[in-house]
Design an enzyme around this catalytic site. Sequence first.
Site, PDB file in Angstrom:
ATOM      1  N   ASP A   1       0.828  -1.212   0.000  1.00  0.00           N
ATOM      2  CA  ASP A   1       0.000   0.000   0.000  1.00  0.00           C
ATOM      3  C   ASP A   1       0.861   1.260   0.000  1.00  0.00           C
ATOM      4  O   ASP A   1       1.687   1.467   0.902  1.00  0.00           O
ATOM      5  CB  ASP A   1      -0.899   0.026   1.225  1.00  0.00           C
TER       6      ASP A   1
ATOM      7  N   GLU B   1     -11.819  -0.815   0.848  1.00  0.00           N
ATOM      8  CA  GLU B   1     -10.505  -0.407   1.341  1.00  0.00           C
ATOM      9  C   GLU B   1      -9.992   0.864   0.668  1.00  0.00           C
ATOM     10  O   GLU B   1     -10.285   1.156  -0.478  1.00  0.00           O
ATOM     11  CB  GLU B   1      -9.501  -1.543   1.121  1.00  0.00           C
TER      12      GLU B   1
END
Length: 438
Positions: free
Chosen positions: A53, A272
């Site tokens: 990420d 998300e």
Amino acid sequence: MSKDSAGTAVPGHGARSGWSREQASRIERADDTTAPIFYPPATDQAPDVHVWDTWLLRERDGTVATVDGYRVAFSLTAPADLLPGKRHDVATVRYFYSADGRTWQPGGVVFEEPLGQRTWAGSGLYDDGDIYLFYTAAGERGADELTYTQRIVGASGGTPRTDGEFTIEGPWTHHELLRPDGDRYERQAQSRGMTYTFRDPWFFEDPATGETYLLFEANTPVPEGSDACGGDAAHQEFNGSVGLARSPTGDPLSWELCDPLLDSVCVNQELERPHVVRRDGRYYLFVSSHDHTFAPGLDGYDALYGFVADSLRGDYVPLNDSGLVVTNPANAPFQAYSWMAVPHREEVLVQSFFNYYDFDADSMDRVADLPESEQMRRFGGTLAPTLRLRVEGTHTEILGTLDHWQIPLPDEDLPPTDREYFAGESDDGGSYRRYRSH
């Protein structure tokens, strides 16, 4: 009080927009939404760590910040010799910097003692020479075993230095900003689902109103025995939402919880890394989600999903009728994940991380069946090629790719694509420009 996909009111919840089962049932791969096959980069720009990420340092207005000629990226990282499936248990934020948007230099760990046992994703703000980092504090520091409580944290005190090389120096101060209230946002003790979420803070200042917000991933409380999802207890466990908090004064460290922007009760458990791109006066809300987090009876993919509204608070409708914006090809269904959209001139660039490639299976669970050497070989652990996306009206289209780690500079022209514009009209009556392949 909002309604679920069956039209039943969901107690304690005020989101104006919902992702319905009918909309999600239309999810299907198409040329416009399917990325090409990715291959490993010729050179790994961060060979000592797994990288996943990632988010760019941005100004208050959402533009990518340039600090004394450098762009800055923050990434979740773990040692490169660690089995990839264990990386979330030791996730640490490191930063990278680049003068040309192609070659990135490692800057090291951002801070040594964040709140929580480990650090999960967030966002970064460059404001009047100061760096604020918003992140998820996962687990409770000092616990004997891994715990999965989640709090939203803001770290202040970061100062960029460019004396010979780029560094970010402290001292940092960590501020707990938000915890779930149990009413609009589920607490861990209320969770009945496969996973629990209260994470991924993303800073956004609305240019239309000047108001300052944090978006985050959460879950909507759905009490046992409620009428939500037609009373189907199995569907009720899938209750992802996009949460919202507002700063009354614009202070990056002072927030009040608001009603969610969007929920997916009866549809999906995890929305998300929510974030917004404002374009042509509209608000494009993007989230990442997995194939296995869709409720029974729905088939989705590991993919970037999107919604559009005329104001930040909604009402949102799914892009491309179903919400699907970018997914992996059918024969490499887990090659990339954790997409982040960044506007660039007339296009939107979509950055993600290179996940499991050379891996064609019906579930990520099959990774664990591989020998450890194969798990390591097939995990990319770096940034994926950047996708070029057309985003207009309620439609999107993948136009092509750039290199791994490539985020072009603001004045940088993109190379021609194999498609050309032609005029069209969207299903909501607006006009847009589409592309035709040569």
